[in-house]
Scaffold this active site. Sequence first.
Site, short mmCIF file in Angstrom:
data_model
loop_
_atom_site.label_atom_id
_atom_site.label_comp_id
_atom_site.label_asym_id
_atom_site.label_seq_id
_atom_site.Cartn_x
_atom_site.Cartn_y
_atom_site.Cartn_z
N ASP A 123 0.97 -1.28 0.12
CA ASP A 123 0.09 -0.11 -0.04
C ASP A 123 0.61 1.26 0.13
O ASP A 123 0.65 2.25 0.76
CB ASP A 123 -0.91 -0.08 1.16
CG ASP A 123 -1.97 -1.34 1.11
OD1 ASP A 123 -2.02 -1.89 0.19
OD2 ASP A 123 -2.87 -1.19 2.13
N LYS A 144 -7.16 -4.88 -3.34
CA LYS A 144 -7.86 -5.32 -2.17
C LYS A 144 -8.87 -4.18 -1.61
O LYS A 144 -8.66 -3.13 -1.86
CB LYS A 144 -6.94 -5.74 -1.02
CG LYS A 144 -6.14 -4.54 -0.44
CD LYS A 144 -5.18 -5.23 0.51
CE LYS A 144 -4.22 -3.92 1.08
NZ LYS A 144 -4.99 -2.87 2.05
N CYS A 165 -2.16 -2.38 7.69
CA CYS A 165 -2.24 -3.29 6.36
C CYS A 165 -0.83 -4.16 6.30
O CYS A 165 -0.79 -5.12 5.85
CB CYS A 165 -2.45 -2.48 5.10
SG CYS A 165 -4.13 -2.00 5.15
#
Length: 208
Positions: A9, A107, A152
């Site tokens: 990310d 995602k 994450c």
Amino acid sequence: MSEALLLVDIQNDFLPGGALGVPDGDAVVPVANALMPIFEHRVASQDWHPPDHGSFATQHRGAEPFQIGELDGREQILWPEHCVQQTPGAGFASALEVASIDHVVRKGTDARIDSYSAFYDNDHRKATGLTDHLRTRGIDTLIVVGLAADVCVKFTVLDALAEGFGVWLVRDGIRGVDMATGDTDASIDEMQKAGAELCTSGVLLARA
Ligand code: VGL
Ligand code: ZN
């Protein structure tokens, strides 16, 4: 068997000034760029939400960002709107050498469930396909950098270990939100207790 660099990310909305900016988050970009040339496999995850994603506080009447709410019957931290599909905020950090990334896993695309991990949604109902991608290529070890260390990155690393991958967590290549002081350090402890090894980009570069 071989290793892959996993970039979690590293997106504009998670950089300082972004919708869900991680303090000092831009510091992970040069680390990721430096490591990419020394790995044969370079995979990135991308938080990729529809505009009405249920993790957004704006989808909950009267809610403020960073409160605890509910999503589909499970507890959910309500976040500011972030990483909305096709918006600049969802794009990879502009300084990231994106051309070097050979596979992207998206995602958080289902509005009814959040997905912190790059492997599974938060209920472990649906796989993203990352495990298959890695196993098909004989990858058994992941070197992890990215954002956010206490969200994450943590859930991705815990799932990676549970899936049987070895994990090297690059300490200088991660930064956390630290909603509560100490969250990032606690997350690193938790990942280490689960089996992750801590290293630095300097050691990896010296070894290469
Ligand atoms: C993340 C909060 C919400 C992350 C994603 O990438 O760490 N954090 N969605
Ligand atoms: Zn998200």
